[in-house]
Design a protein around this motif. Structure first.
Motif, short mmCIF file in Angstrom:
data_model
loop_
_atom_site.label_atom_id
_atom_site.label_comp_id
_atom_site.label_asym_id
_atom_site.label_seq_id
_atom_site.Cartn_x
_atom_site.Cartn_y
_atom_site.Cartn_z
N TRP A 1 0.85 -1.18 0.00
CA TRP A 1 0.00 0.00 0.00
C TRP A 1 0.89 1.24 0.00
CZ3 TRP A 1 -1.50 -4.23 3.09
CH2 TRP A 1 -2.69 -4.84 2.68
N THR A 2 0.55 2.19 -0.86
CA THR A 2 1.39 3.36 -1.05
C THR A 2 1.41 4.23 0.20
OG1 THR A 2 -0.49 4.54 -2.00
CG2 THR A 2 0.99 3.42 -3.53
N GLY A 3 2.44 5.04 0.29
CA GLY A 3 2.58 5.95 1.41
C GLY A 3 3.78 5.60 2.27
N PHE A 4 4.30 6.61 2.94
CA PHE A 4 5.45 6.41 3.82
C PHE A 4 4.99 5.70 5.08
CE2 PHE A 4 8.42 7.92 7.12
CZ PHE A 4 9.57 7.36 6.61
N ASN A 5 5.69 4.64 5.45
CA ASN A 5 5.27 3.80 6.56
C ASN A 5 6.35 3.73 7.64
OD1 ASN A 5 3.33 2.21 7.82
ND2 ASN A 5 4.06 0.32 6.89
N PHE A 6 6.85 4.91 8.02
CA PHE A 6 7.84 5.01 9.09
C PHE A 6 9.09 4.17 8.79
CE2 PHE A 6 3.71 5.89 10.92
CZ PHE A 6 3.93 7.08 11.61
N GLY A 7 9.52 4.20 7.54
CA GLY A 7 10.74 3.52 7.16
C GLY A 7 10.59 2.03 6.94
N LEU A 8 9.38 1.50 6.95
CA LEU A 8 9.15 0.08 6.71
C LEU A 8 8.47 -0.10 5.36
CD1 LEU A 8 7.92 -1.63 10.01
CD2 LEU A 8 9.98 -2.12 8.71
N ARG B 1 19.43 9.33 9.17
CA ARG B 1 19.14 7.91 8.96
C ARG B 1 17.91 7.71 8.09
NH1 ARG B 1 21.21 3.96 12.22
NH2 ARG B 1 22.80 4.60 13.70
N SER B 2 17.67 8.63 7.17
CA SER B 2 16.55 8.54 6.22
C SER B 2 15.21 8.48 6.93
CB SER B 2 16.71 7.30 5.32
OG SER B 2 17.98 7.29 4.73
N ALA B 3 15.12 9.02 8.11
CA ALA B 3 13.87 8.90 8.87
C ALA B 3 12.74 9.70 8.25
CB ALA B 3 14.08 9.35 10.31
N SER B 4 13.07 10.84 7.63
CA SER B 4 12.01 11.66 7.03
C SER B 4 11.87 11.34 5.57
CB SER B 4 12.35 13.15 7.22
OG SER B 4 13.60 13.43 6.62
N ALA B 5 11.76 10.07 5.27
CA ALA B 5 11.70 9.63 3.88
C ALA B 5 10.42 10.09 3.23
CB ALA B 5 11.80 8.11 3.82
N THR B 6 10.50 10.32 1.94
CA THR B 6 9.30 10.65 1.17
C THR B 6 8.56 9.38 0.85
OG1 THR B 6 10.56 10.54 -0.86
CG2 THR B 6 10.37 12.70 0.18
N SER B 7 7.41 9.51 0.18
CA SER B 7 6.58 8.36 -0.13
C SER B 7 7.32 7.39 -1.02
CB SER B 7 5.30 8.81 -0.82
OG SER B 7 4.60 7.71 -1.31
N THR B 8 7.10 6.08 -0.78
CA THR B 8 7.71 5.06 -1.61
C THR B 8 7.02 4.91 -2.95
OG1 THR B 8 6.30 3.41 -0.57
CG2 THR B 8 8.49 3.75 0.39
#
Length: 618
Positions: free
Chosen positions: A416-423, A594-601
């Motif tokens: 499912w699309t969307g940023f999922n806290f780095g998972l 540590r890439s914590a504020s990643a954009t949407s996958t």
């Protein structure tokens, strides 16, 4: 005299043989006579023919022809000449005829029907059932029969109505059946209808807006609150459904399936656009931002869809406060309190649409962004930070809900699309196995959590449906706490053979510890709330001087007139700015964290609910 001699063909041996032969012939003759007499007796005996049963005679003579009546019952303008002995099967009439009521001595009774669901046909069917051992109930009139049977306390008919209702639950009947079951106390019907709505709310009612309008605020709140709701596809899908539902409830005469209504709405939006452009021309400071998405040129304007009309209705509002803060919006507050709004900030397109709609208070979103950013930092720096062994009630209240439909068997995988806290979690359905994998690719490592192991909690539900989309069989896994390494895959469920495609899959997942959301409780009714300027999507993270609450001379945030209550308690000016700045953190700085504020996958340019991410590259 001469003698006649008869020559026998064979000589007779003795006299005994001759006498024996005579006795045999006599017995055979007697046997033939007996059979003939019995046959004659059978043909002459009377035959029993089934003409008219006692029940049929009673129904025809006493109810249809109304013979020998000793009581006249009048209801809804019609009179039935009936019999007390048969009506007394109903506790309602038994008490009437045998108690100290004045009707016990009368031969004419007028029953005032206050329930609008009770009809003449239902009354006739229920009265007739007291003279017969059967009653005809169809799906179209079952609610009327149920209402009538409830009035007269006829439990047998109530049970039969419940059976018919449960068997005939579908898109057109589910809502009415649920409301009727609540009114008349049919708990099994209420449960079955609610389960049907949980399963099909987002699959069906997005296609049938006129049916969606019928859902009451109380029912919608219960559905949005349910952890068993099949959310197709993400929480943002549920937000768009609520947005359409609000518009339909506010415009009861609008028919989305009528082209003339759509044309009328388009003209009204055109007038609103012209009025807004006139106002903006007088105020150059606001000329750069237009709330409507309509084209300036009528010739270039494409036909509006129903979703466009709904969205433009909210974006064209001249008030800067959120819709839920207005008197018109307060009635819809409970469903949005039940909505998991913290997951509306996981995709940049979702967040943009939610901010432009201005239905949800921006203070909610600012708090969610700040809370989510704090969770990202904790997860990335604290190895043990993650949800585990939470109380089931707390898990269901805070988990993210996602769903998908599997039309055919075979190997399928999706995310499912969307940023999922780095998972990057991928669901895999292979034959009868449903599993989950923590996907980790080196080329996107800066967007993913670098922790060797990540903890999260998850529950999966799979439902098989029939042609009426009624749940036939449902299988649920336990709430499981998982700790996965990079690219590790575990089995969630071995699906039962009773599950037949198409299958509806629902996943409840919680990847970070839940944060308190007490700020939602501060949204109160405001009759004369002062307009406050909103932050455009392009200015999120900028150092704006926008006040989060109405201007007030009081330190506690109360307005001077005493007729309104502030939306939220006043907070330090840097709170909203810090939350917005966290969302707009530059990618270069994100890499150092540590890439914590990643954009949407997802690289999709549409909202996350419109499509699934492609997994061909996995």
């Amino acid at each position: 005299m001469g003698q006649l001699v008869v020559k026998l063909a064979e000589p007779v041996s003795n006299v005994a043989d001759i006498l024996g032969g005579r006795r045999k012939r006599k017995r055979s003759i007697d046997s033939l006579k007996t059979n003939s007499e019995e046959s004659n007796n059978e043909t002459q005996s009377p035959k029993k023919k089934k003409l008219l049963t006692t029940t049929q005679y009673i129904y025809q003579a006493l109810f249809k022809e109304q013979k020998n009546s000793d009581i006249a019952i009048m209801a809804l303008g019609k009179v039935w000449n009936l019999h007390k002995v048969y009506l007394s099967q109903s506790p309602y009439f038994y008490s009437m005829f045998n108690g100290s009521w004045k009707e016990s001595c009368q031969d004419f009774v007028h029953i005032k029907i206050l329930d609008e669901r009770i009809t003449l046909d239902a009354l006739d069917a229920v009265f007739g059932s007291m003279y017969s051992d059967e009653i005809e109930i169809d799906a179209k009139g079952v609610i009327s029969v149920l209402a009538t049977a409830t009035l007269f306390h006829l439990d047998g008919i109530i049970d039969k109505c419940a059976e018919v209702m449960i068997e005939s639950i579908n898109a057109e009947t589910a809502i009415n059946y649920y409301e009727a079951a609540c009114q008349y106390g049919c708990q099994n019907v209420k449960k079955s209808a609610f389960v049907w709505l949980e399963t099909n709310l987002l699959c069906i009612y997005t296609k049938y807006p006129n049916l969606l309008r019928q859902i009451s605020i109380e029912l919608m709140t219960d559905l949005i609150s349910s952890p068993d709701l099949y959310v197709m596809q993400t929480e943002f899908s549920l937000y768009t459904l609520l947005r359409n539902w609000i518009y339909l409830r506010l415009h009861p005469n609008y028919d989305p399936e009528n082209p003339q209504h759509q044309a009328q709405q388009q003209e009204e939006l055109k007038l609103l656009q012209q009025q807004q452009q006139t106002n903006e021309s007088n105020n150059s400071s606001s000329s750069s931002s237009s709330s409507l998405t309509l084209s300036n040129s009528p010739a270039d304007r494409p036909p509006l869809t129903s979703n466009d009309i709904v969205q433009n209705f909210f974006t064209a509002r001249r008030e800067k406060r959120s819709f839920l803060s207005t008197p018109d919006g307060q009635q819809f507050l409970k469903p949005f309190l039940a909505l998991r709004t913290q997951y509306l900030t996981n995709h940049h397109m979702d967040l943009k649409i939610v901010l432009n709609d201005n239905i949800i208070p921006k203070e909610w979103l600012h708090n969610h962004v700040l809370s989510n950013w704090n969770s990202i930092l904790k997860v990335d720096h604290l190895p043990e930070e993650g949800p585990k062994n939470l109380d089931p009630e707390e898990f269901f209240k805070n988990c993210m809900r996602c769903g998908r439909i599997l039309l055919e068997p075979g190997y399928q995988k999706w995310r499912w699309t969307g940023f999922n806290f780095g998972l990057d979690l991928i669901l895999i359905a292979d034959s009868r196995i449903l599993s989950i994998r923590r996907h980790h690719r080196n080329e996107h490592e800066r967007l993913l959590s670098l922790q060797t192991k990540r903890q999260f909690m998850i529950r999966a539900s799979v439902t098989s449906i029939n042609s009426q989309r009624q749940p036939v069989y449902t299988q649920k896994s336990d709430i499981t706490s998982l700790c996965l390494e990079k690219n590790e895959e575990v089995t969630l469920m071995v699906m039962d053979s009773k599950l037949v495609h198409p299958l509806l899959i629902s996943v409840n997942v919680l990847v970070v510890p839940p944060a308190p959301q007490t700020f939602k409780e501060n949204l109160l009714i405001c009759d004369e709330f002062a307009n406050v300027s909103s932050v455009p999507i392009s200015e999120i993270g900028a150092n704006c001087e926008r006040s989060a609450t109405p201007t007030s001379s009081s330190s506690c945030g109360m307005m001077d007139d005493g007729n309104a209550v502030c939306l939220v308690p006043p907070s330090p000016p840097n709170v909203a700015a810090a939350a917005a700045a966290a969302y707009a953190l530059p990618s270069s700085m994100a890499a150092s964290h540590r890439s914590a504020s990643a954009t949407s996958t997802s690289s999709s340019s549409t909202a996350s609910s419109s499509s699934f991410s492609s997994t061909d590259f996995l």
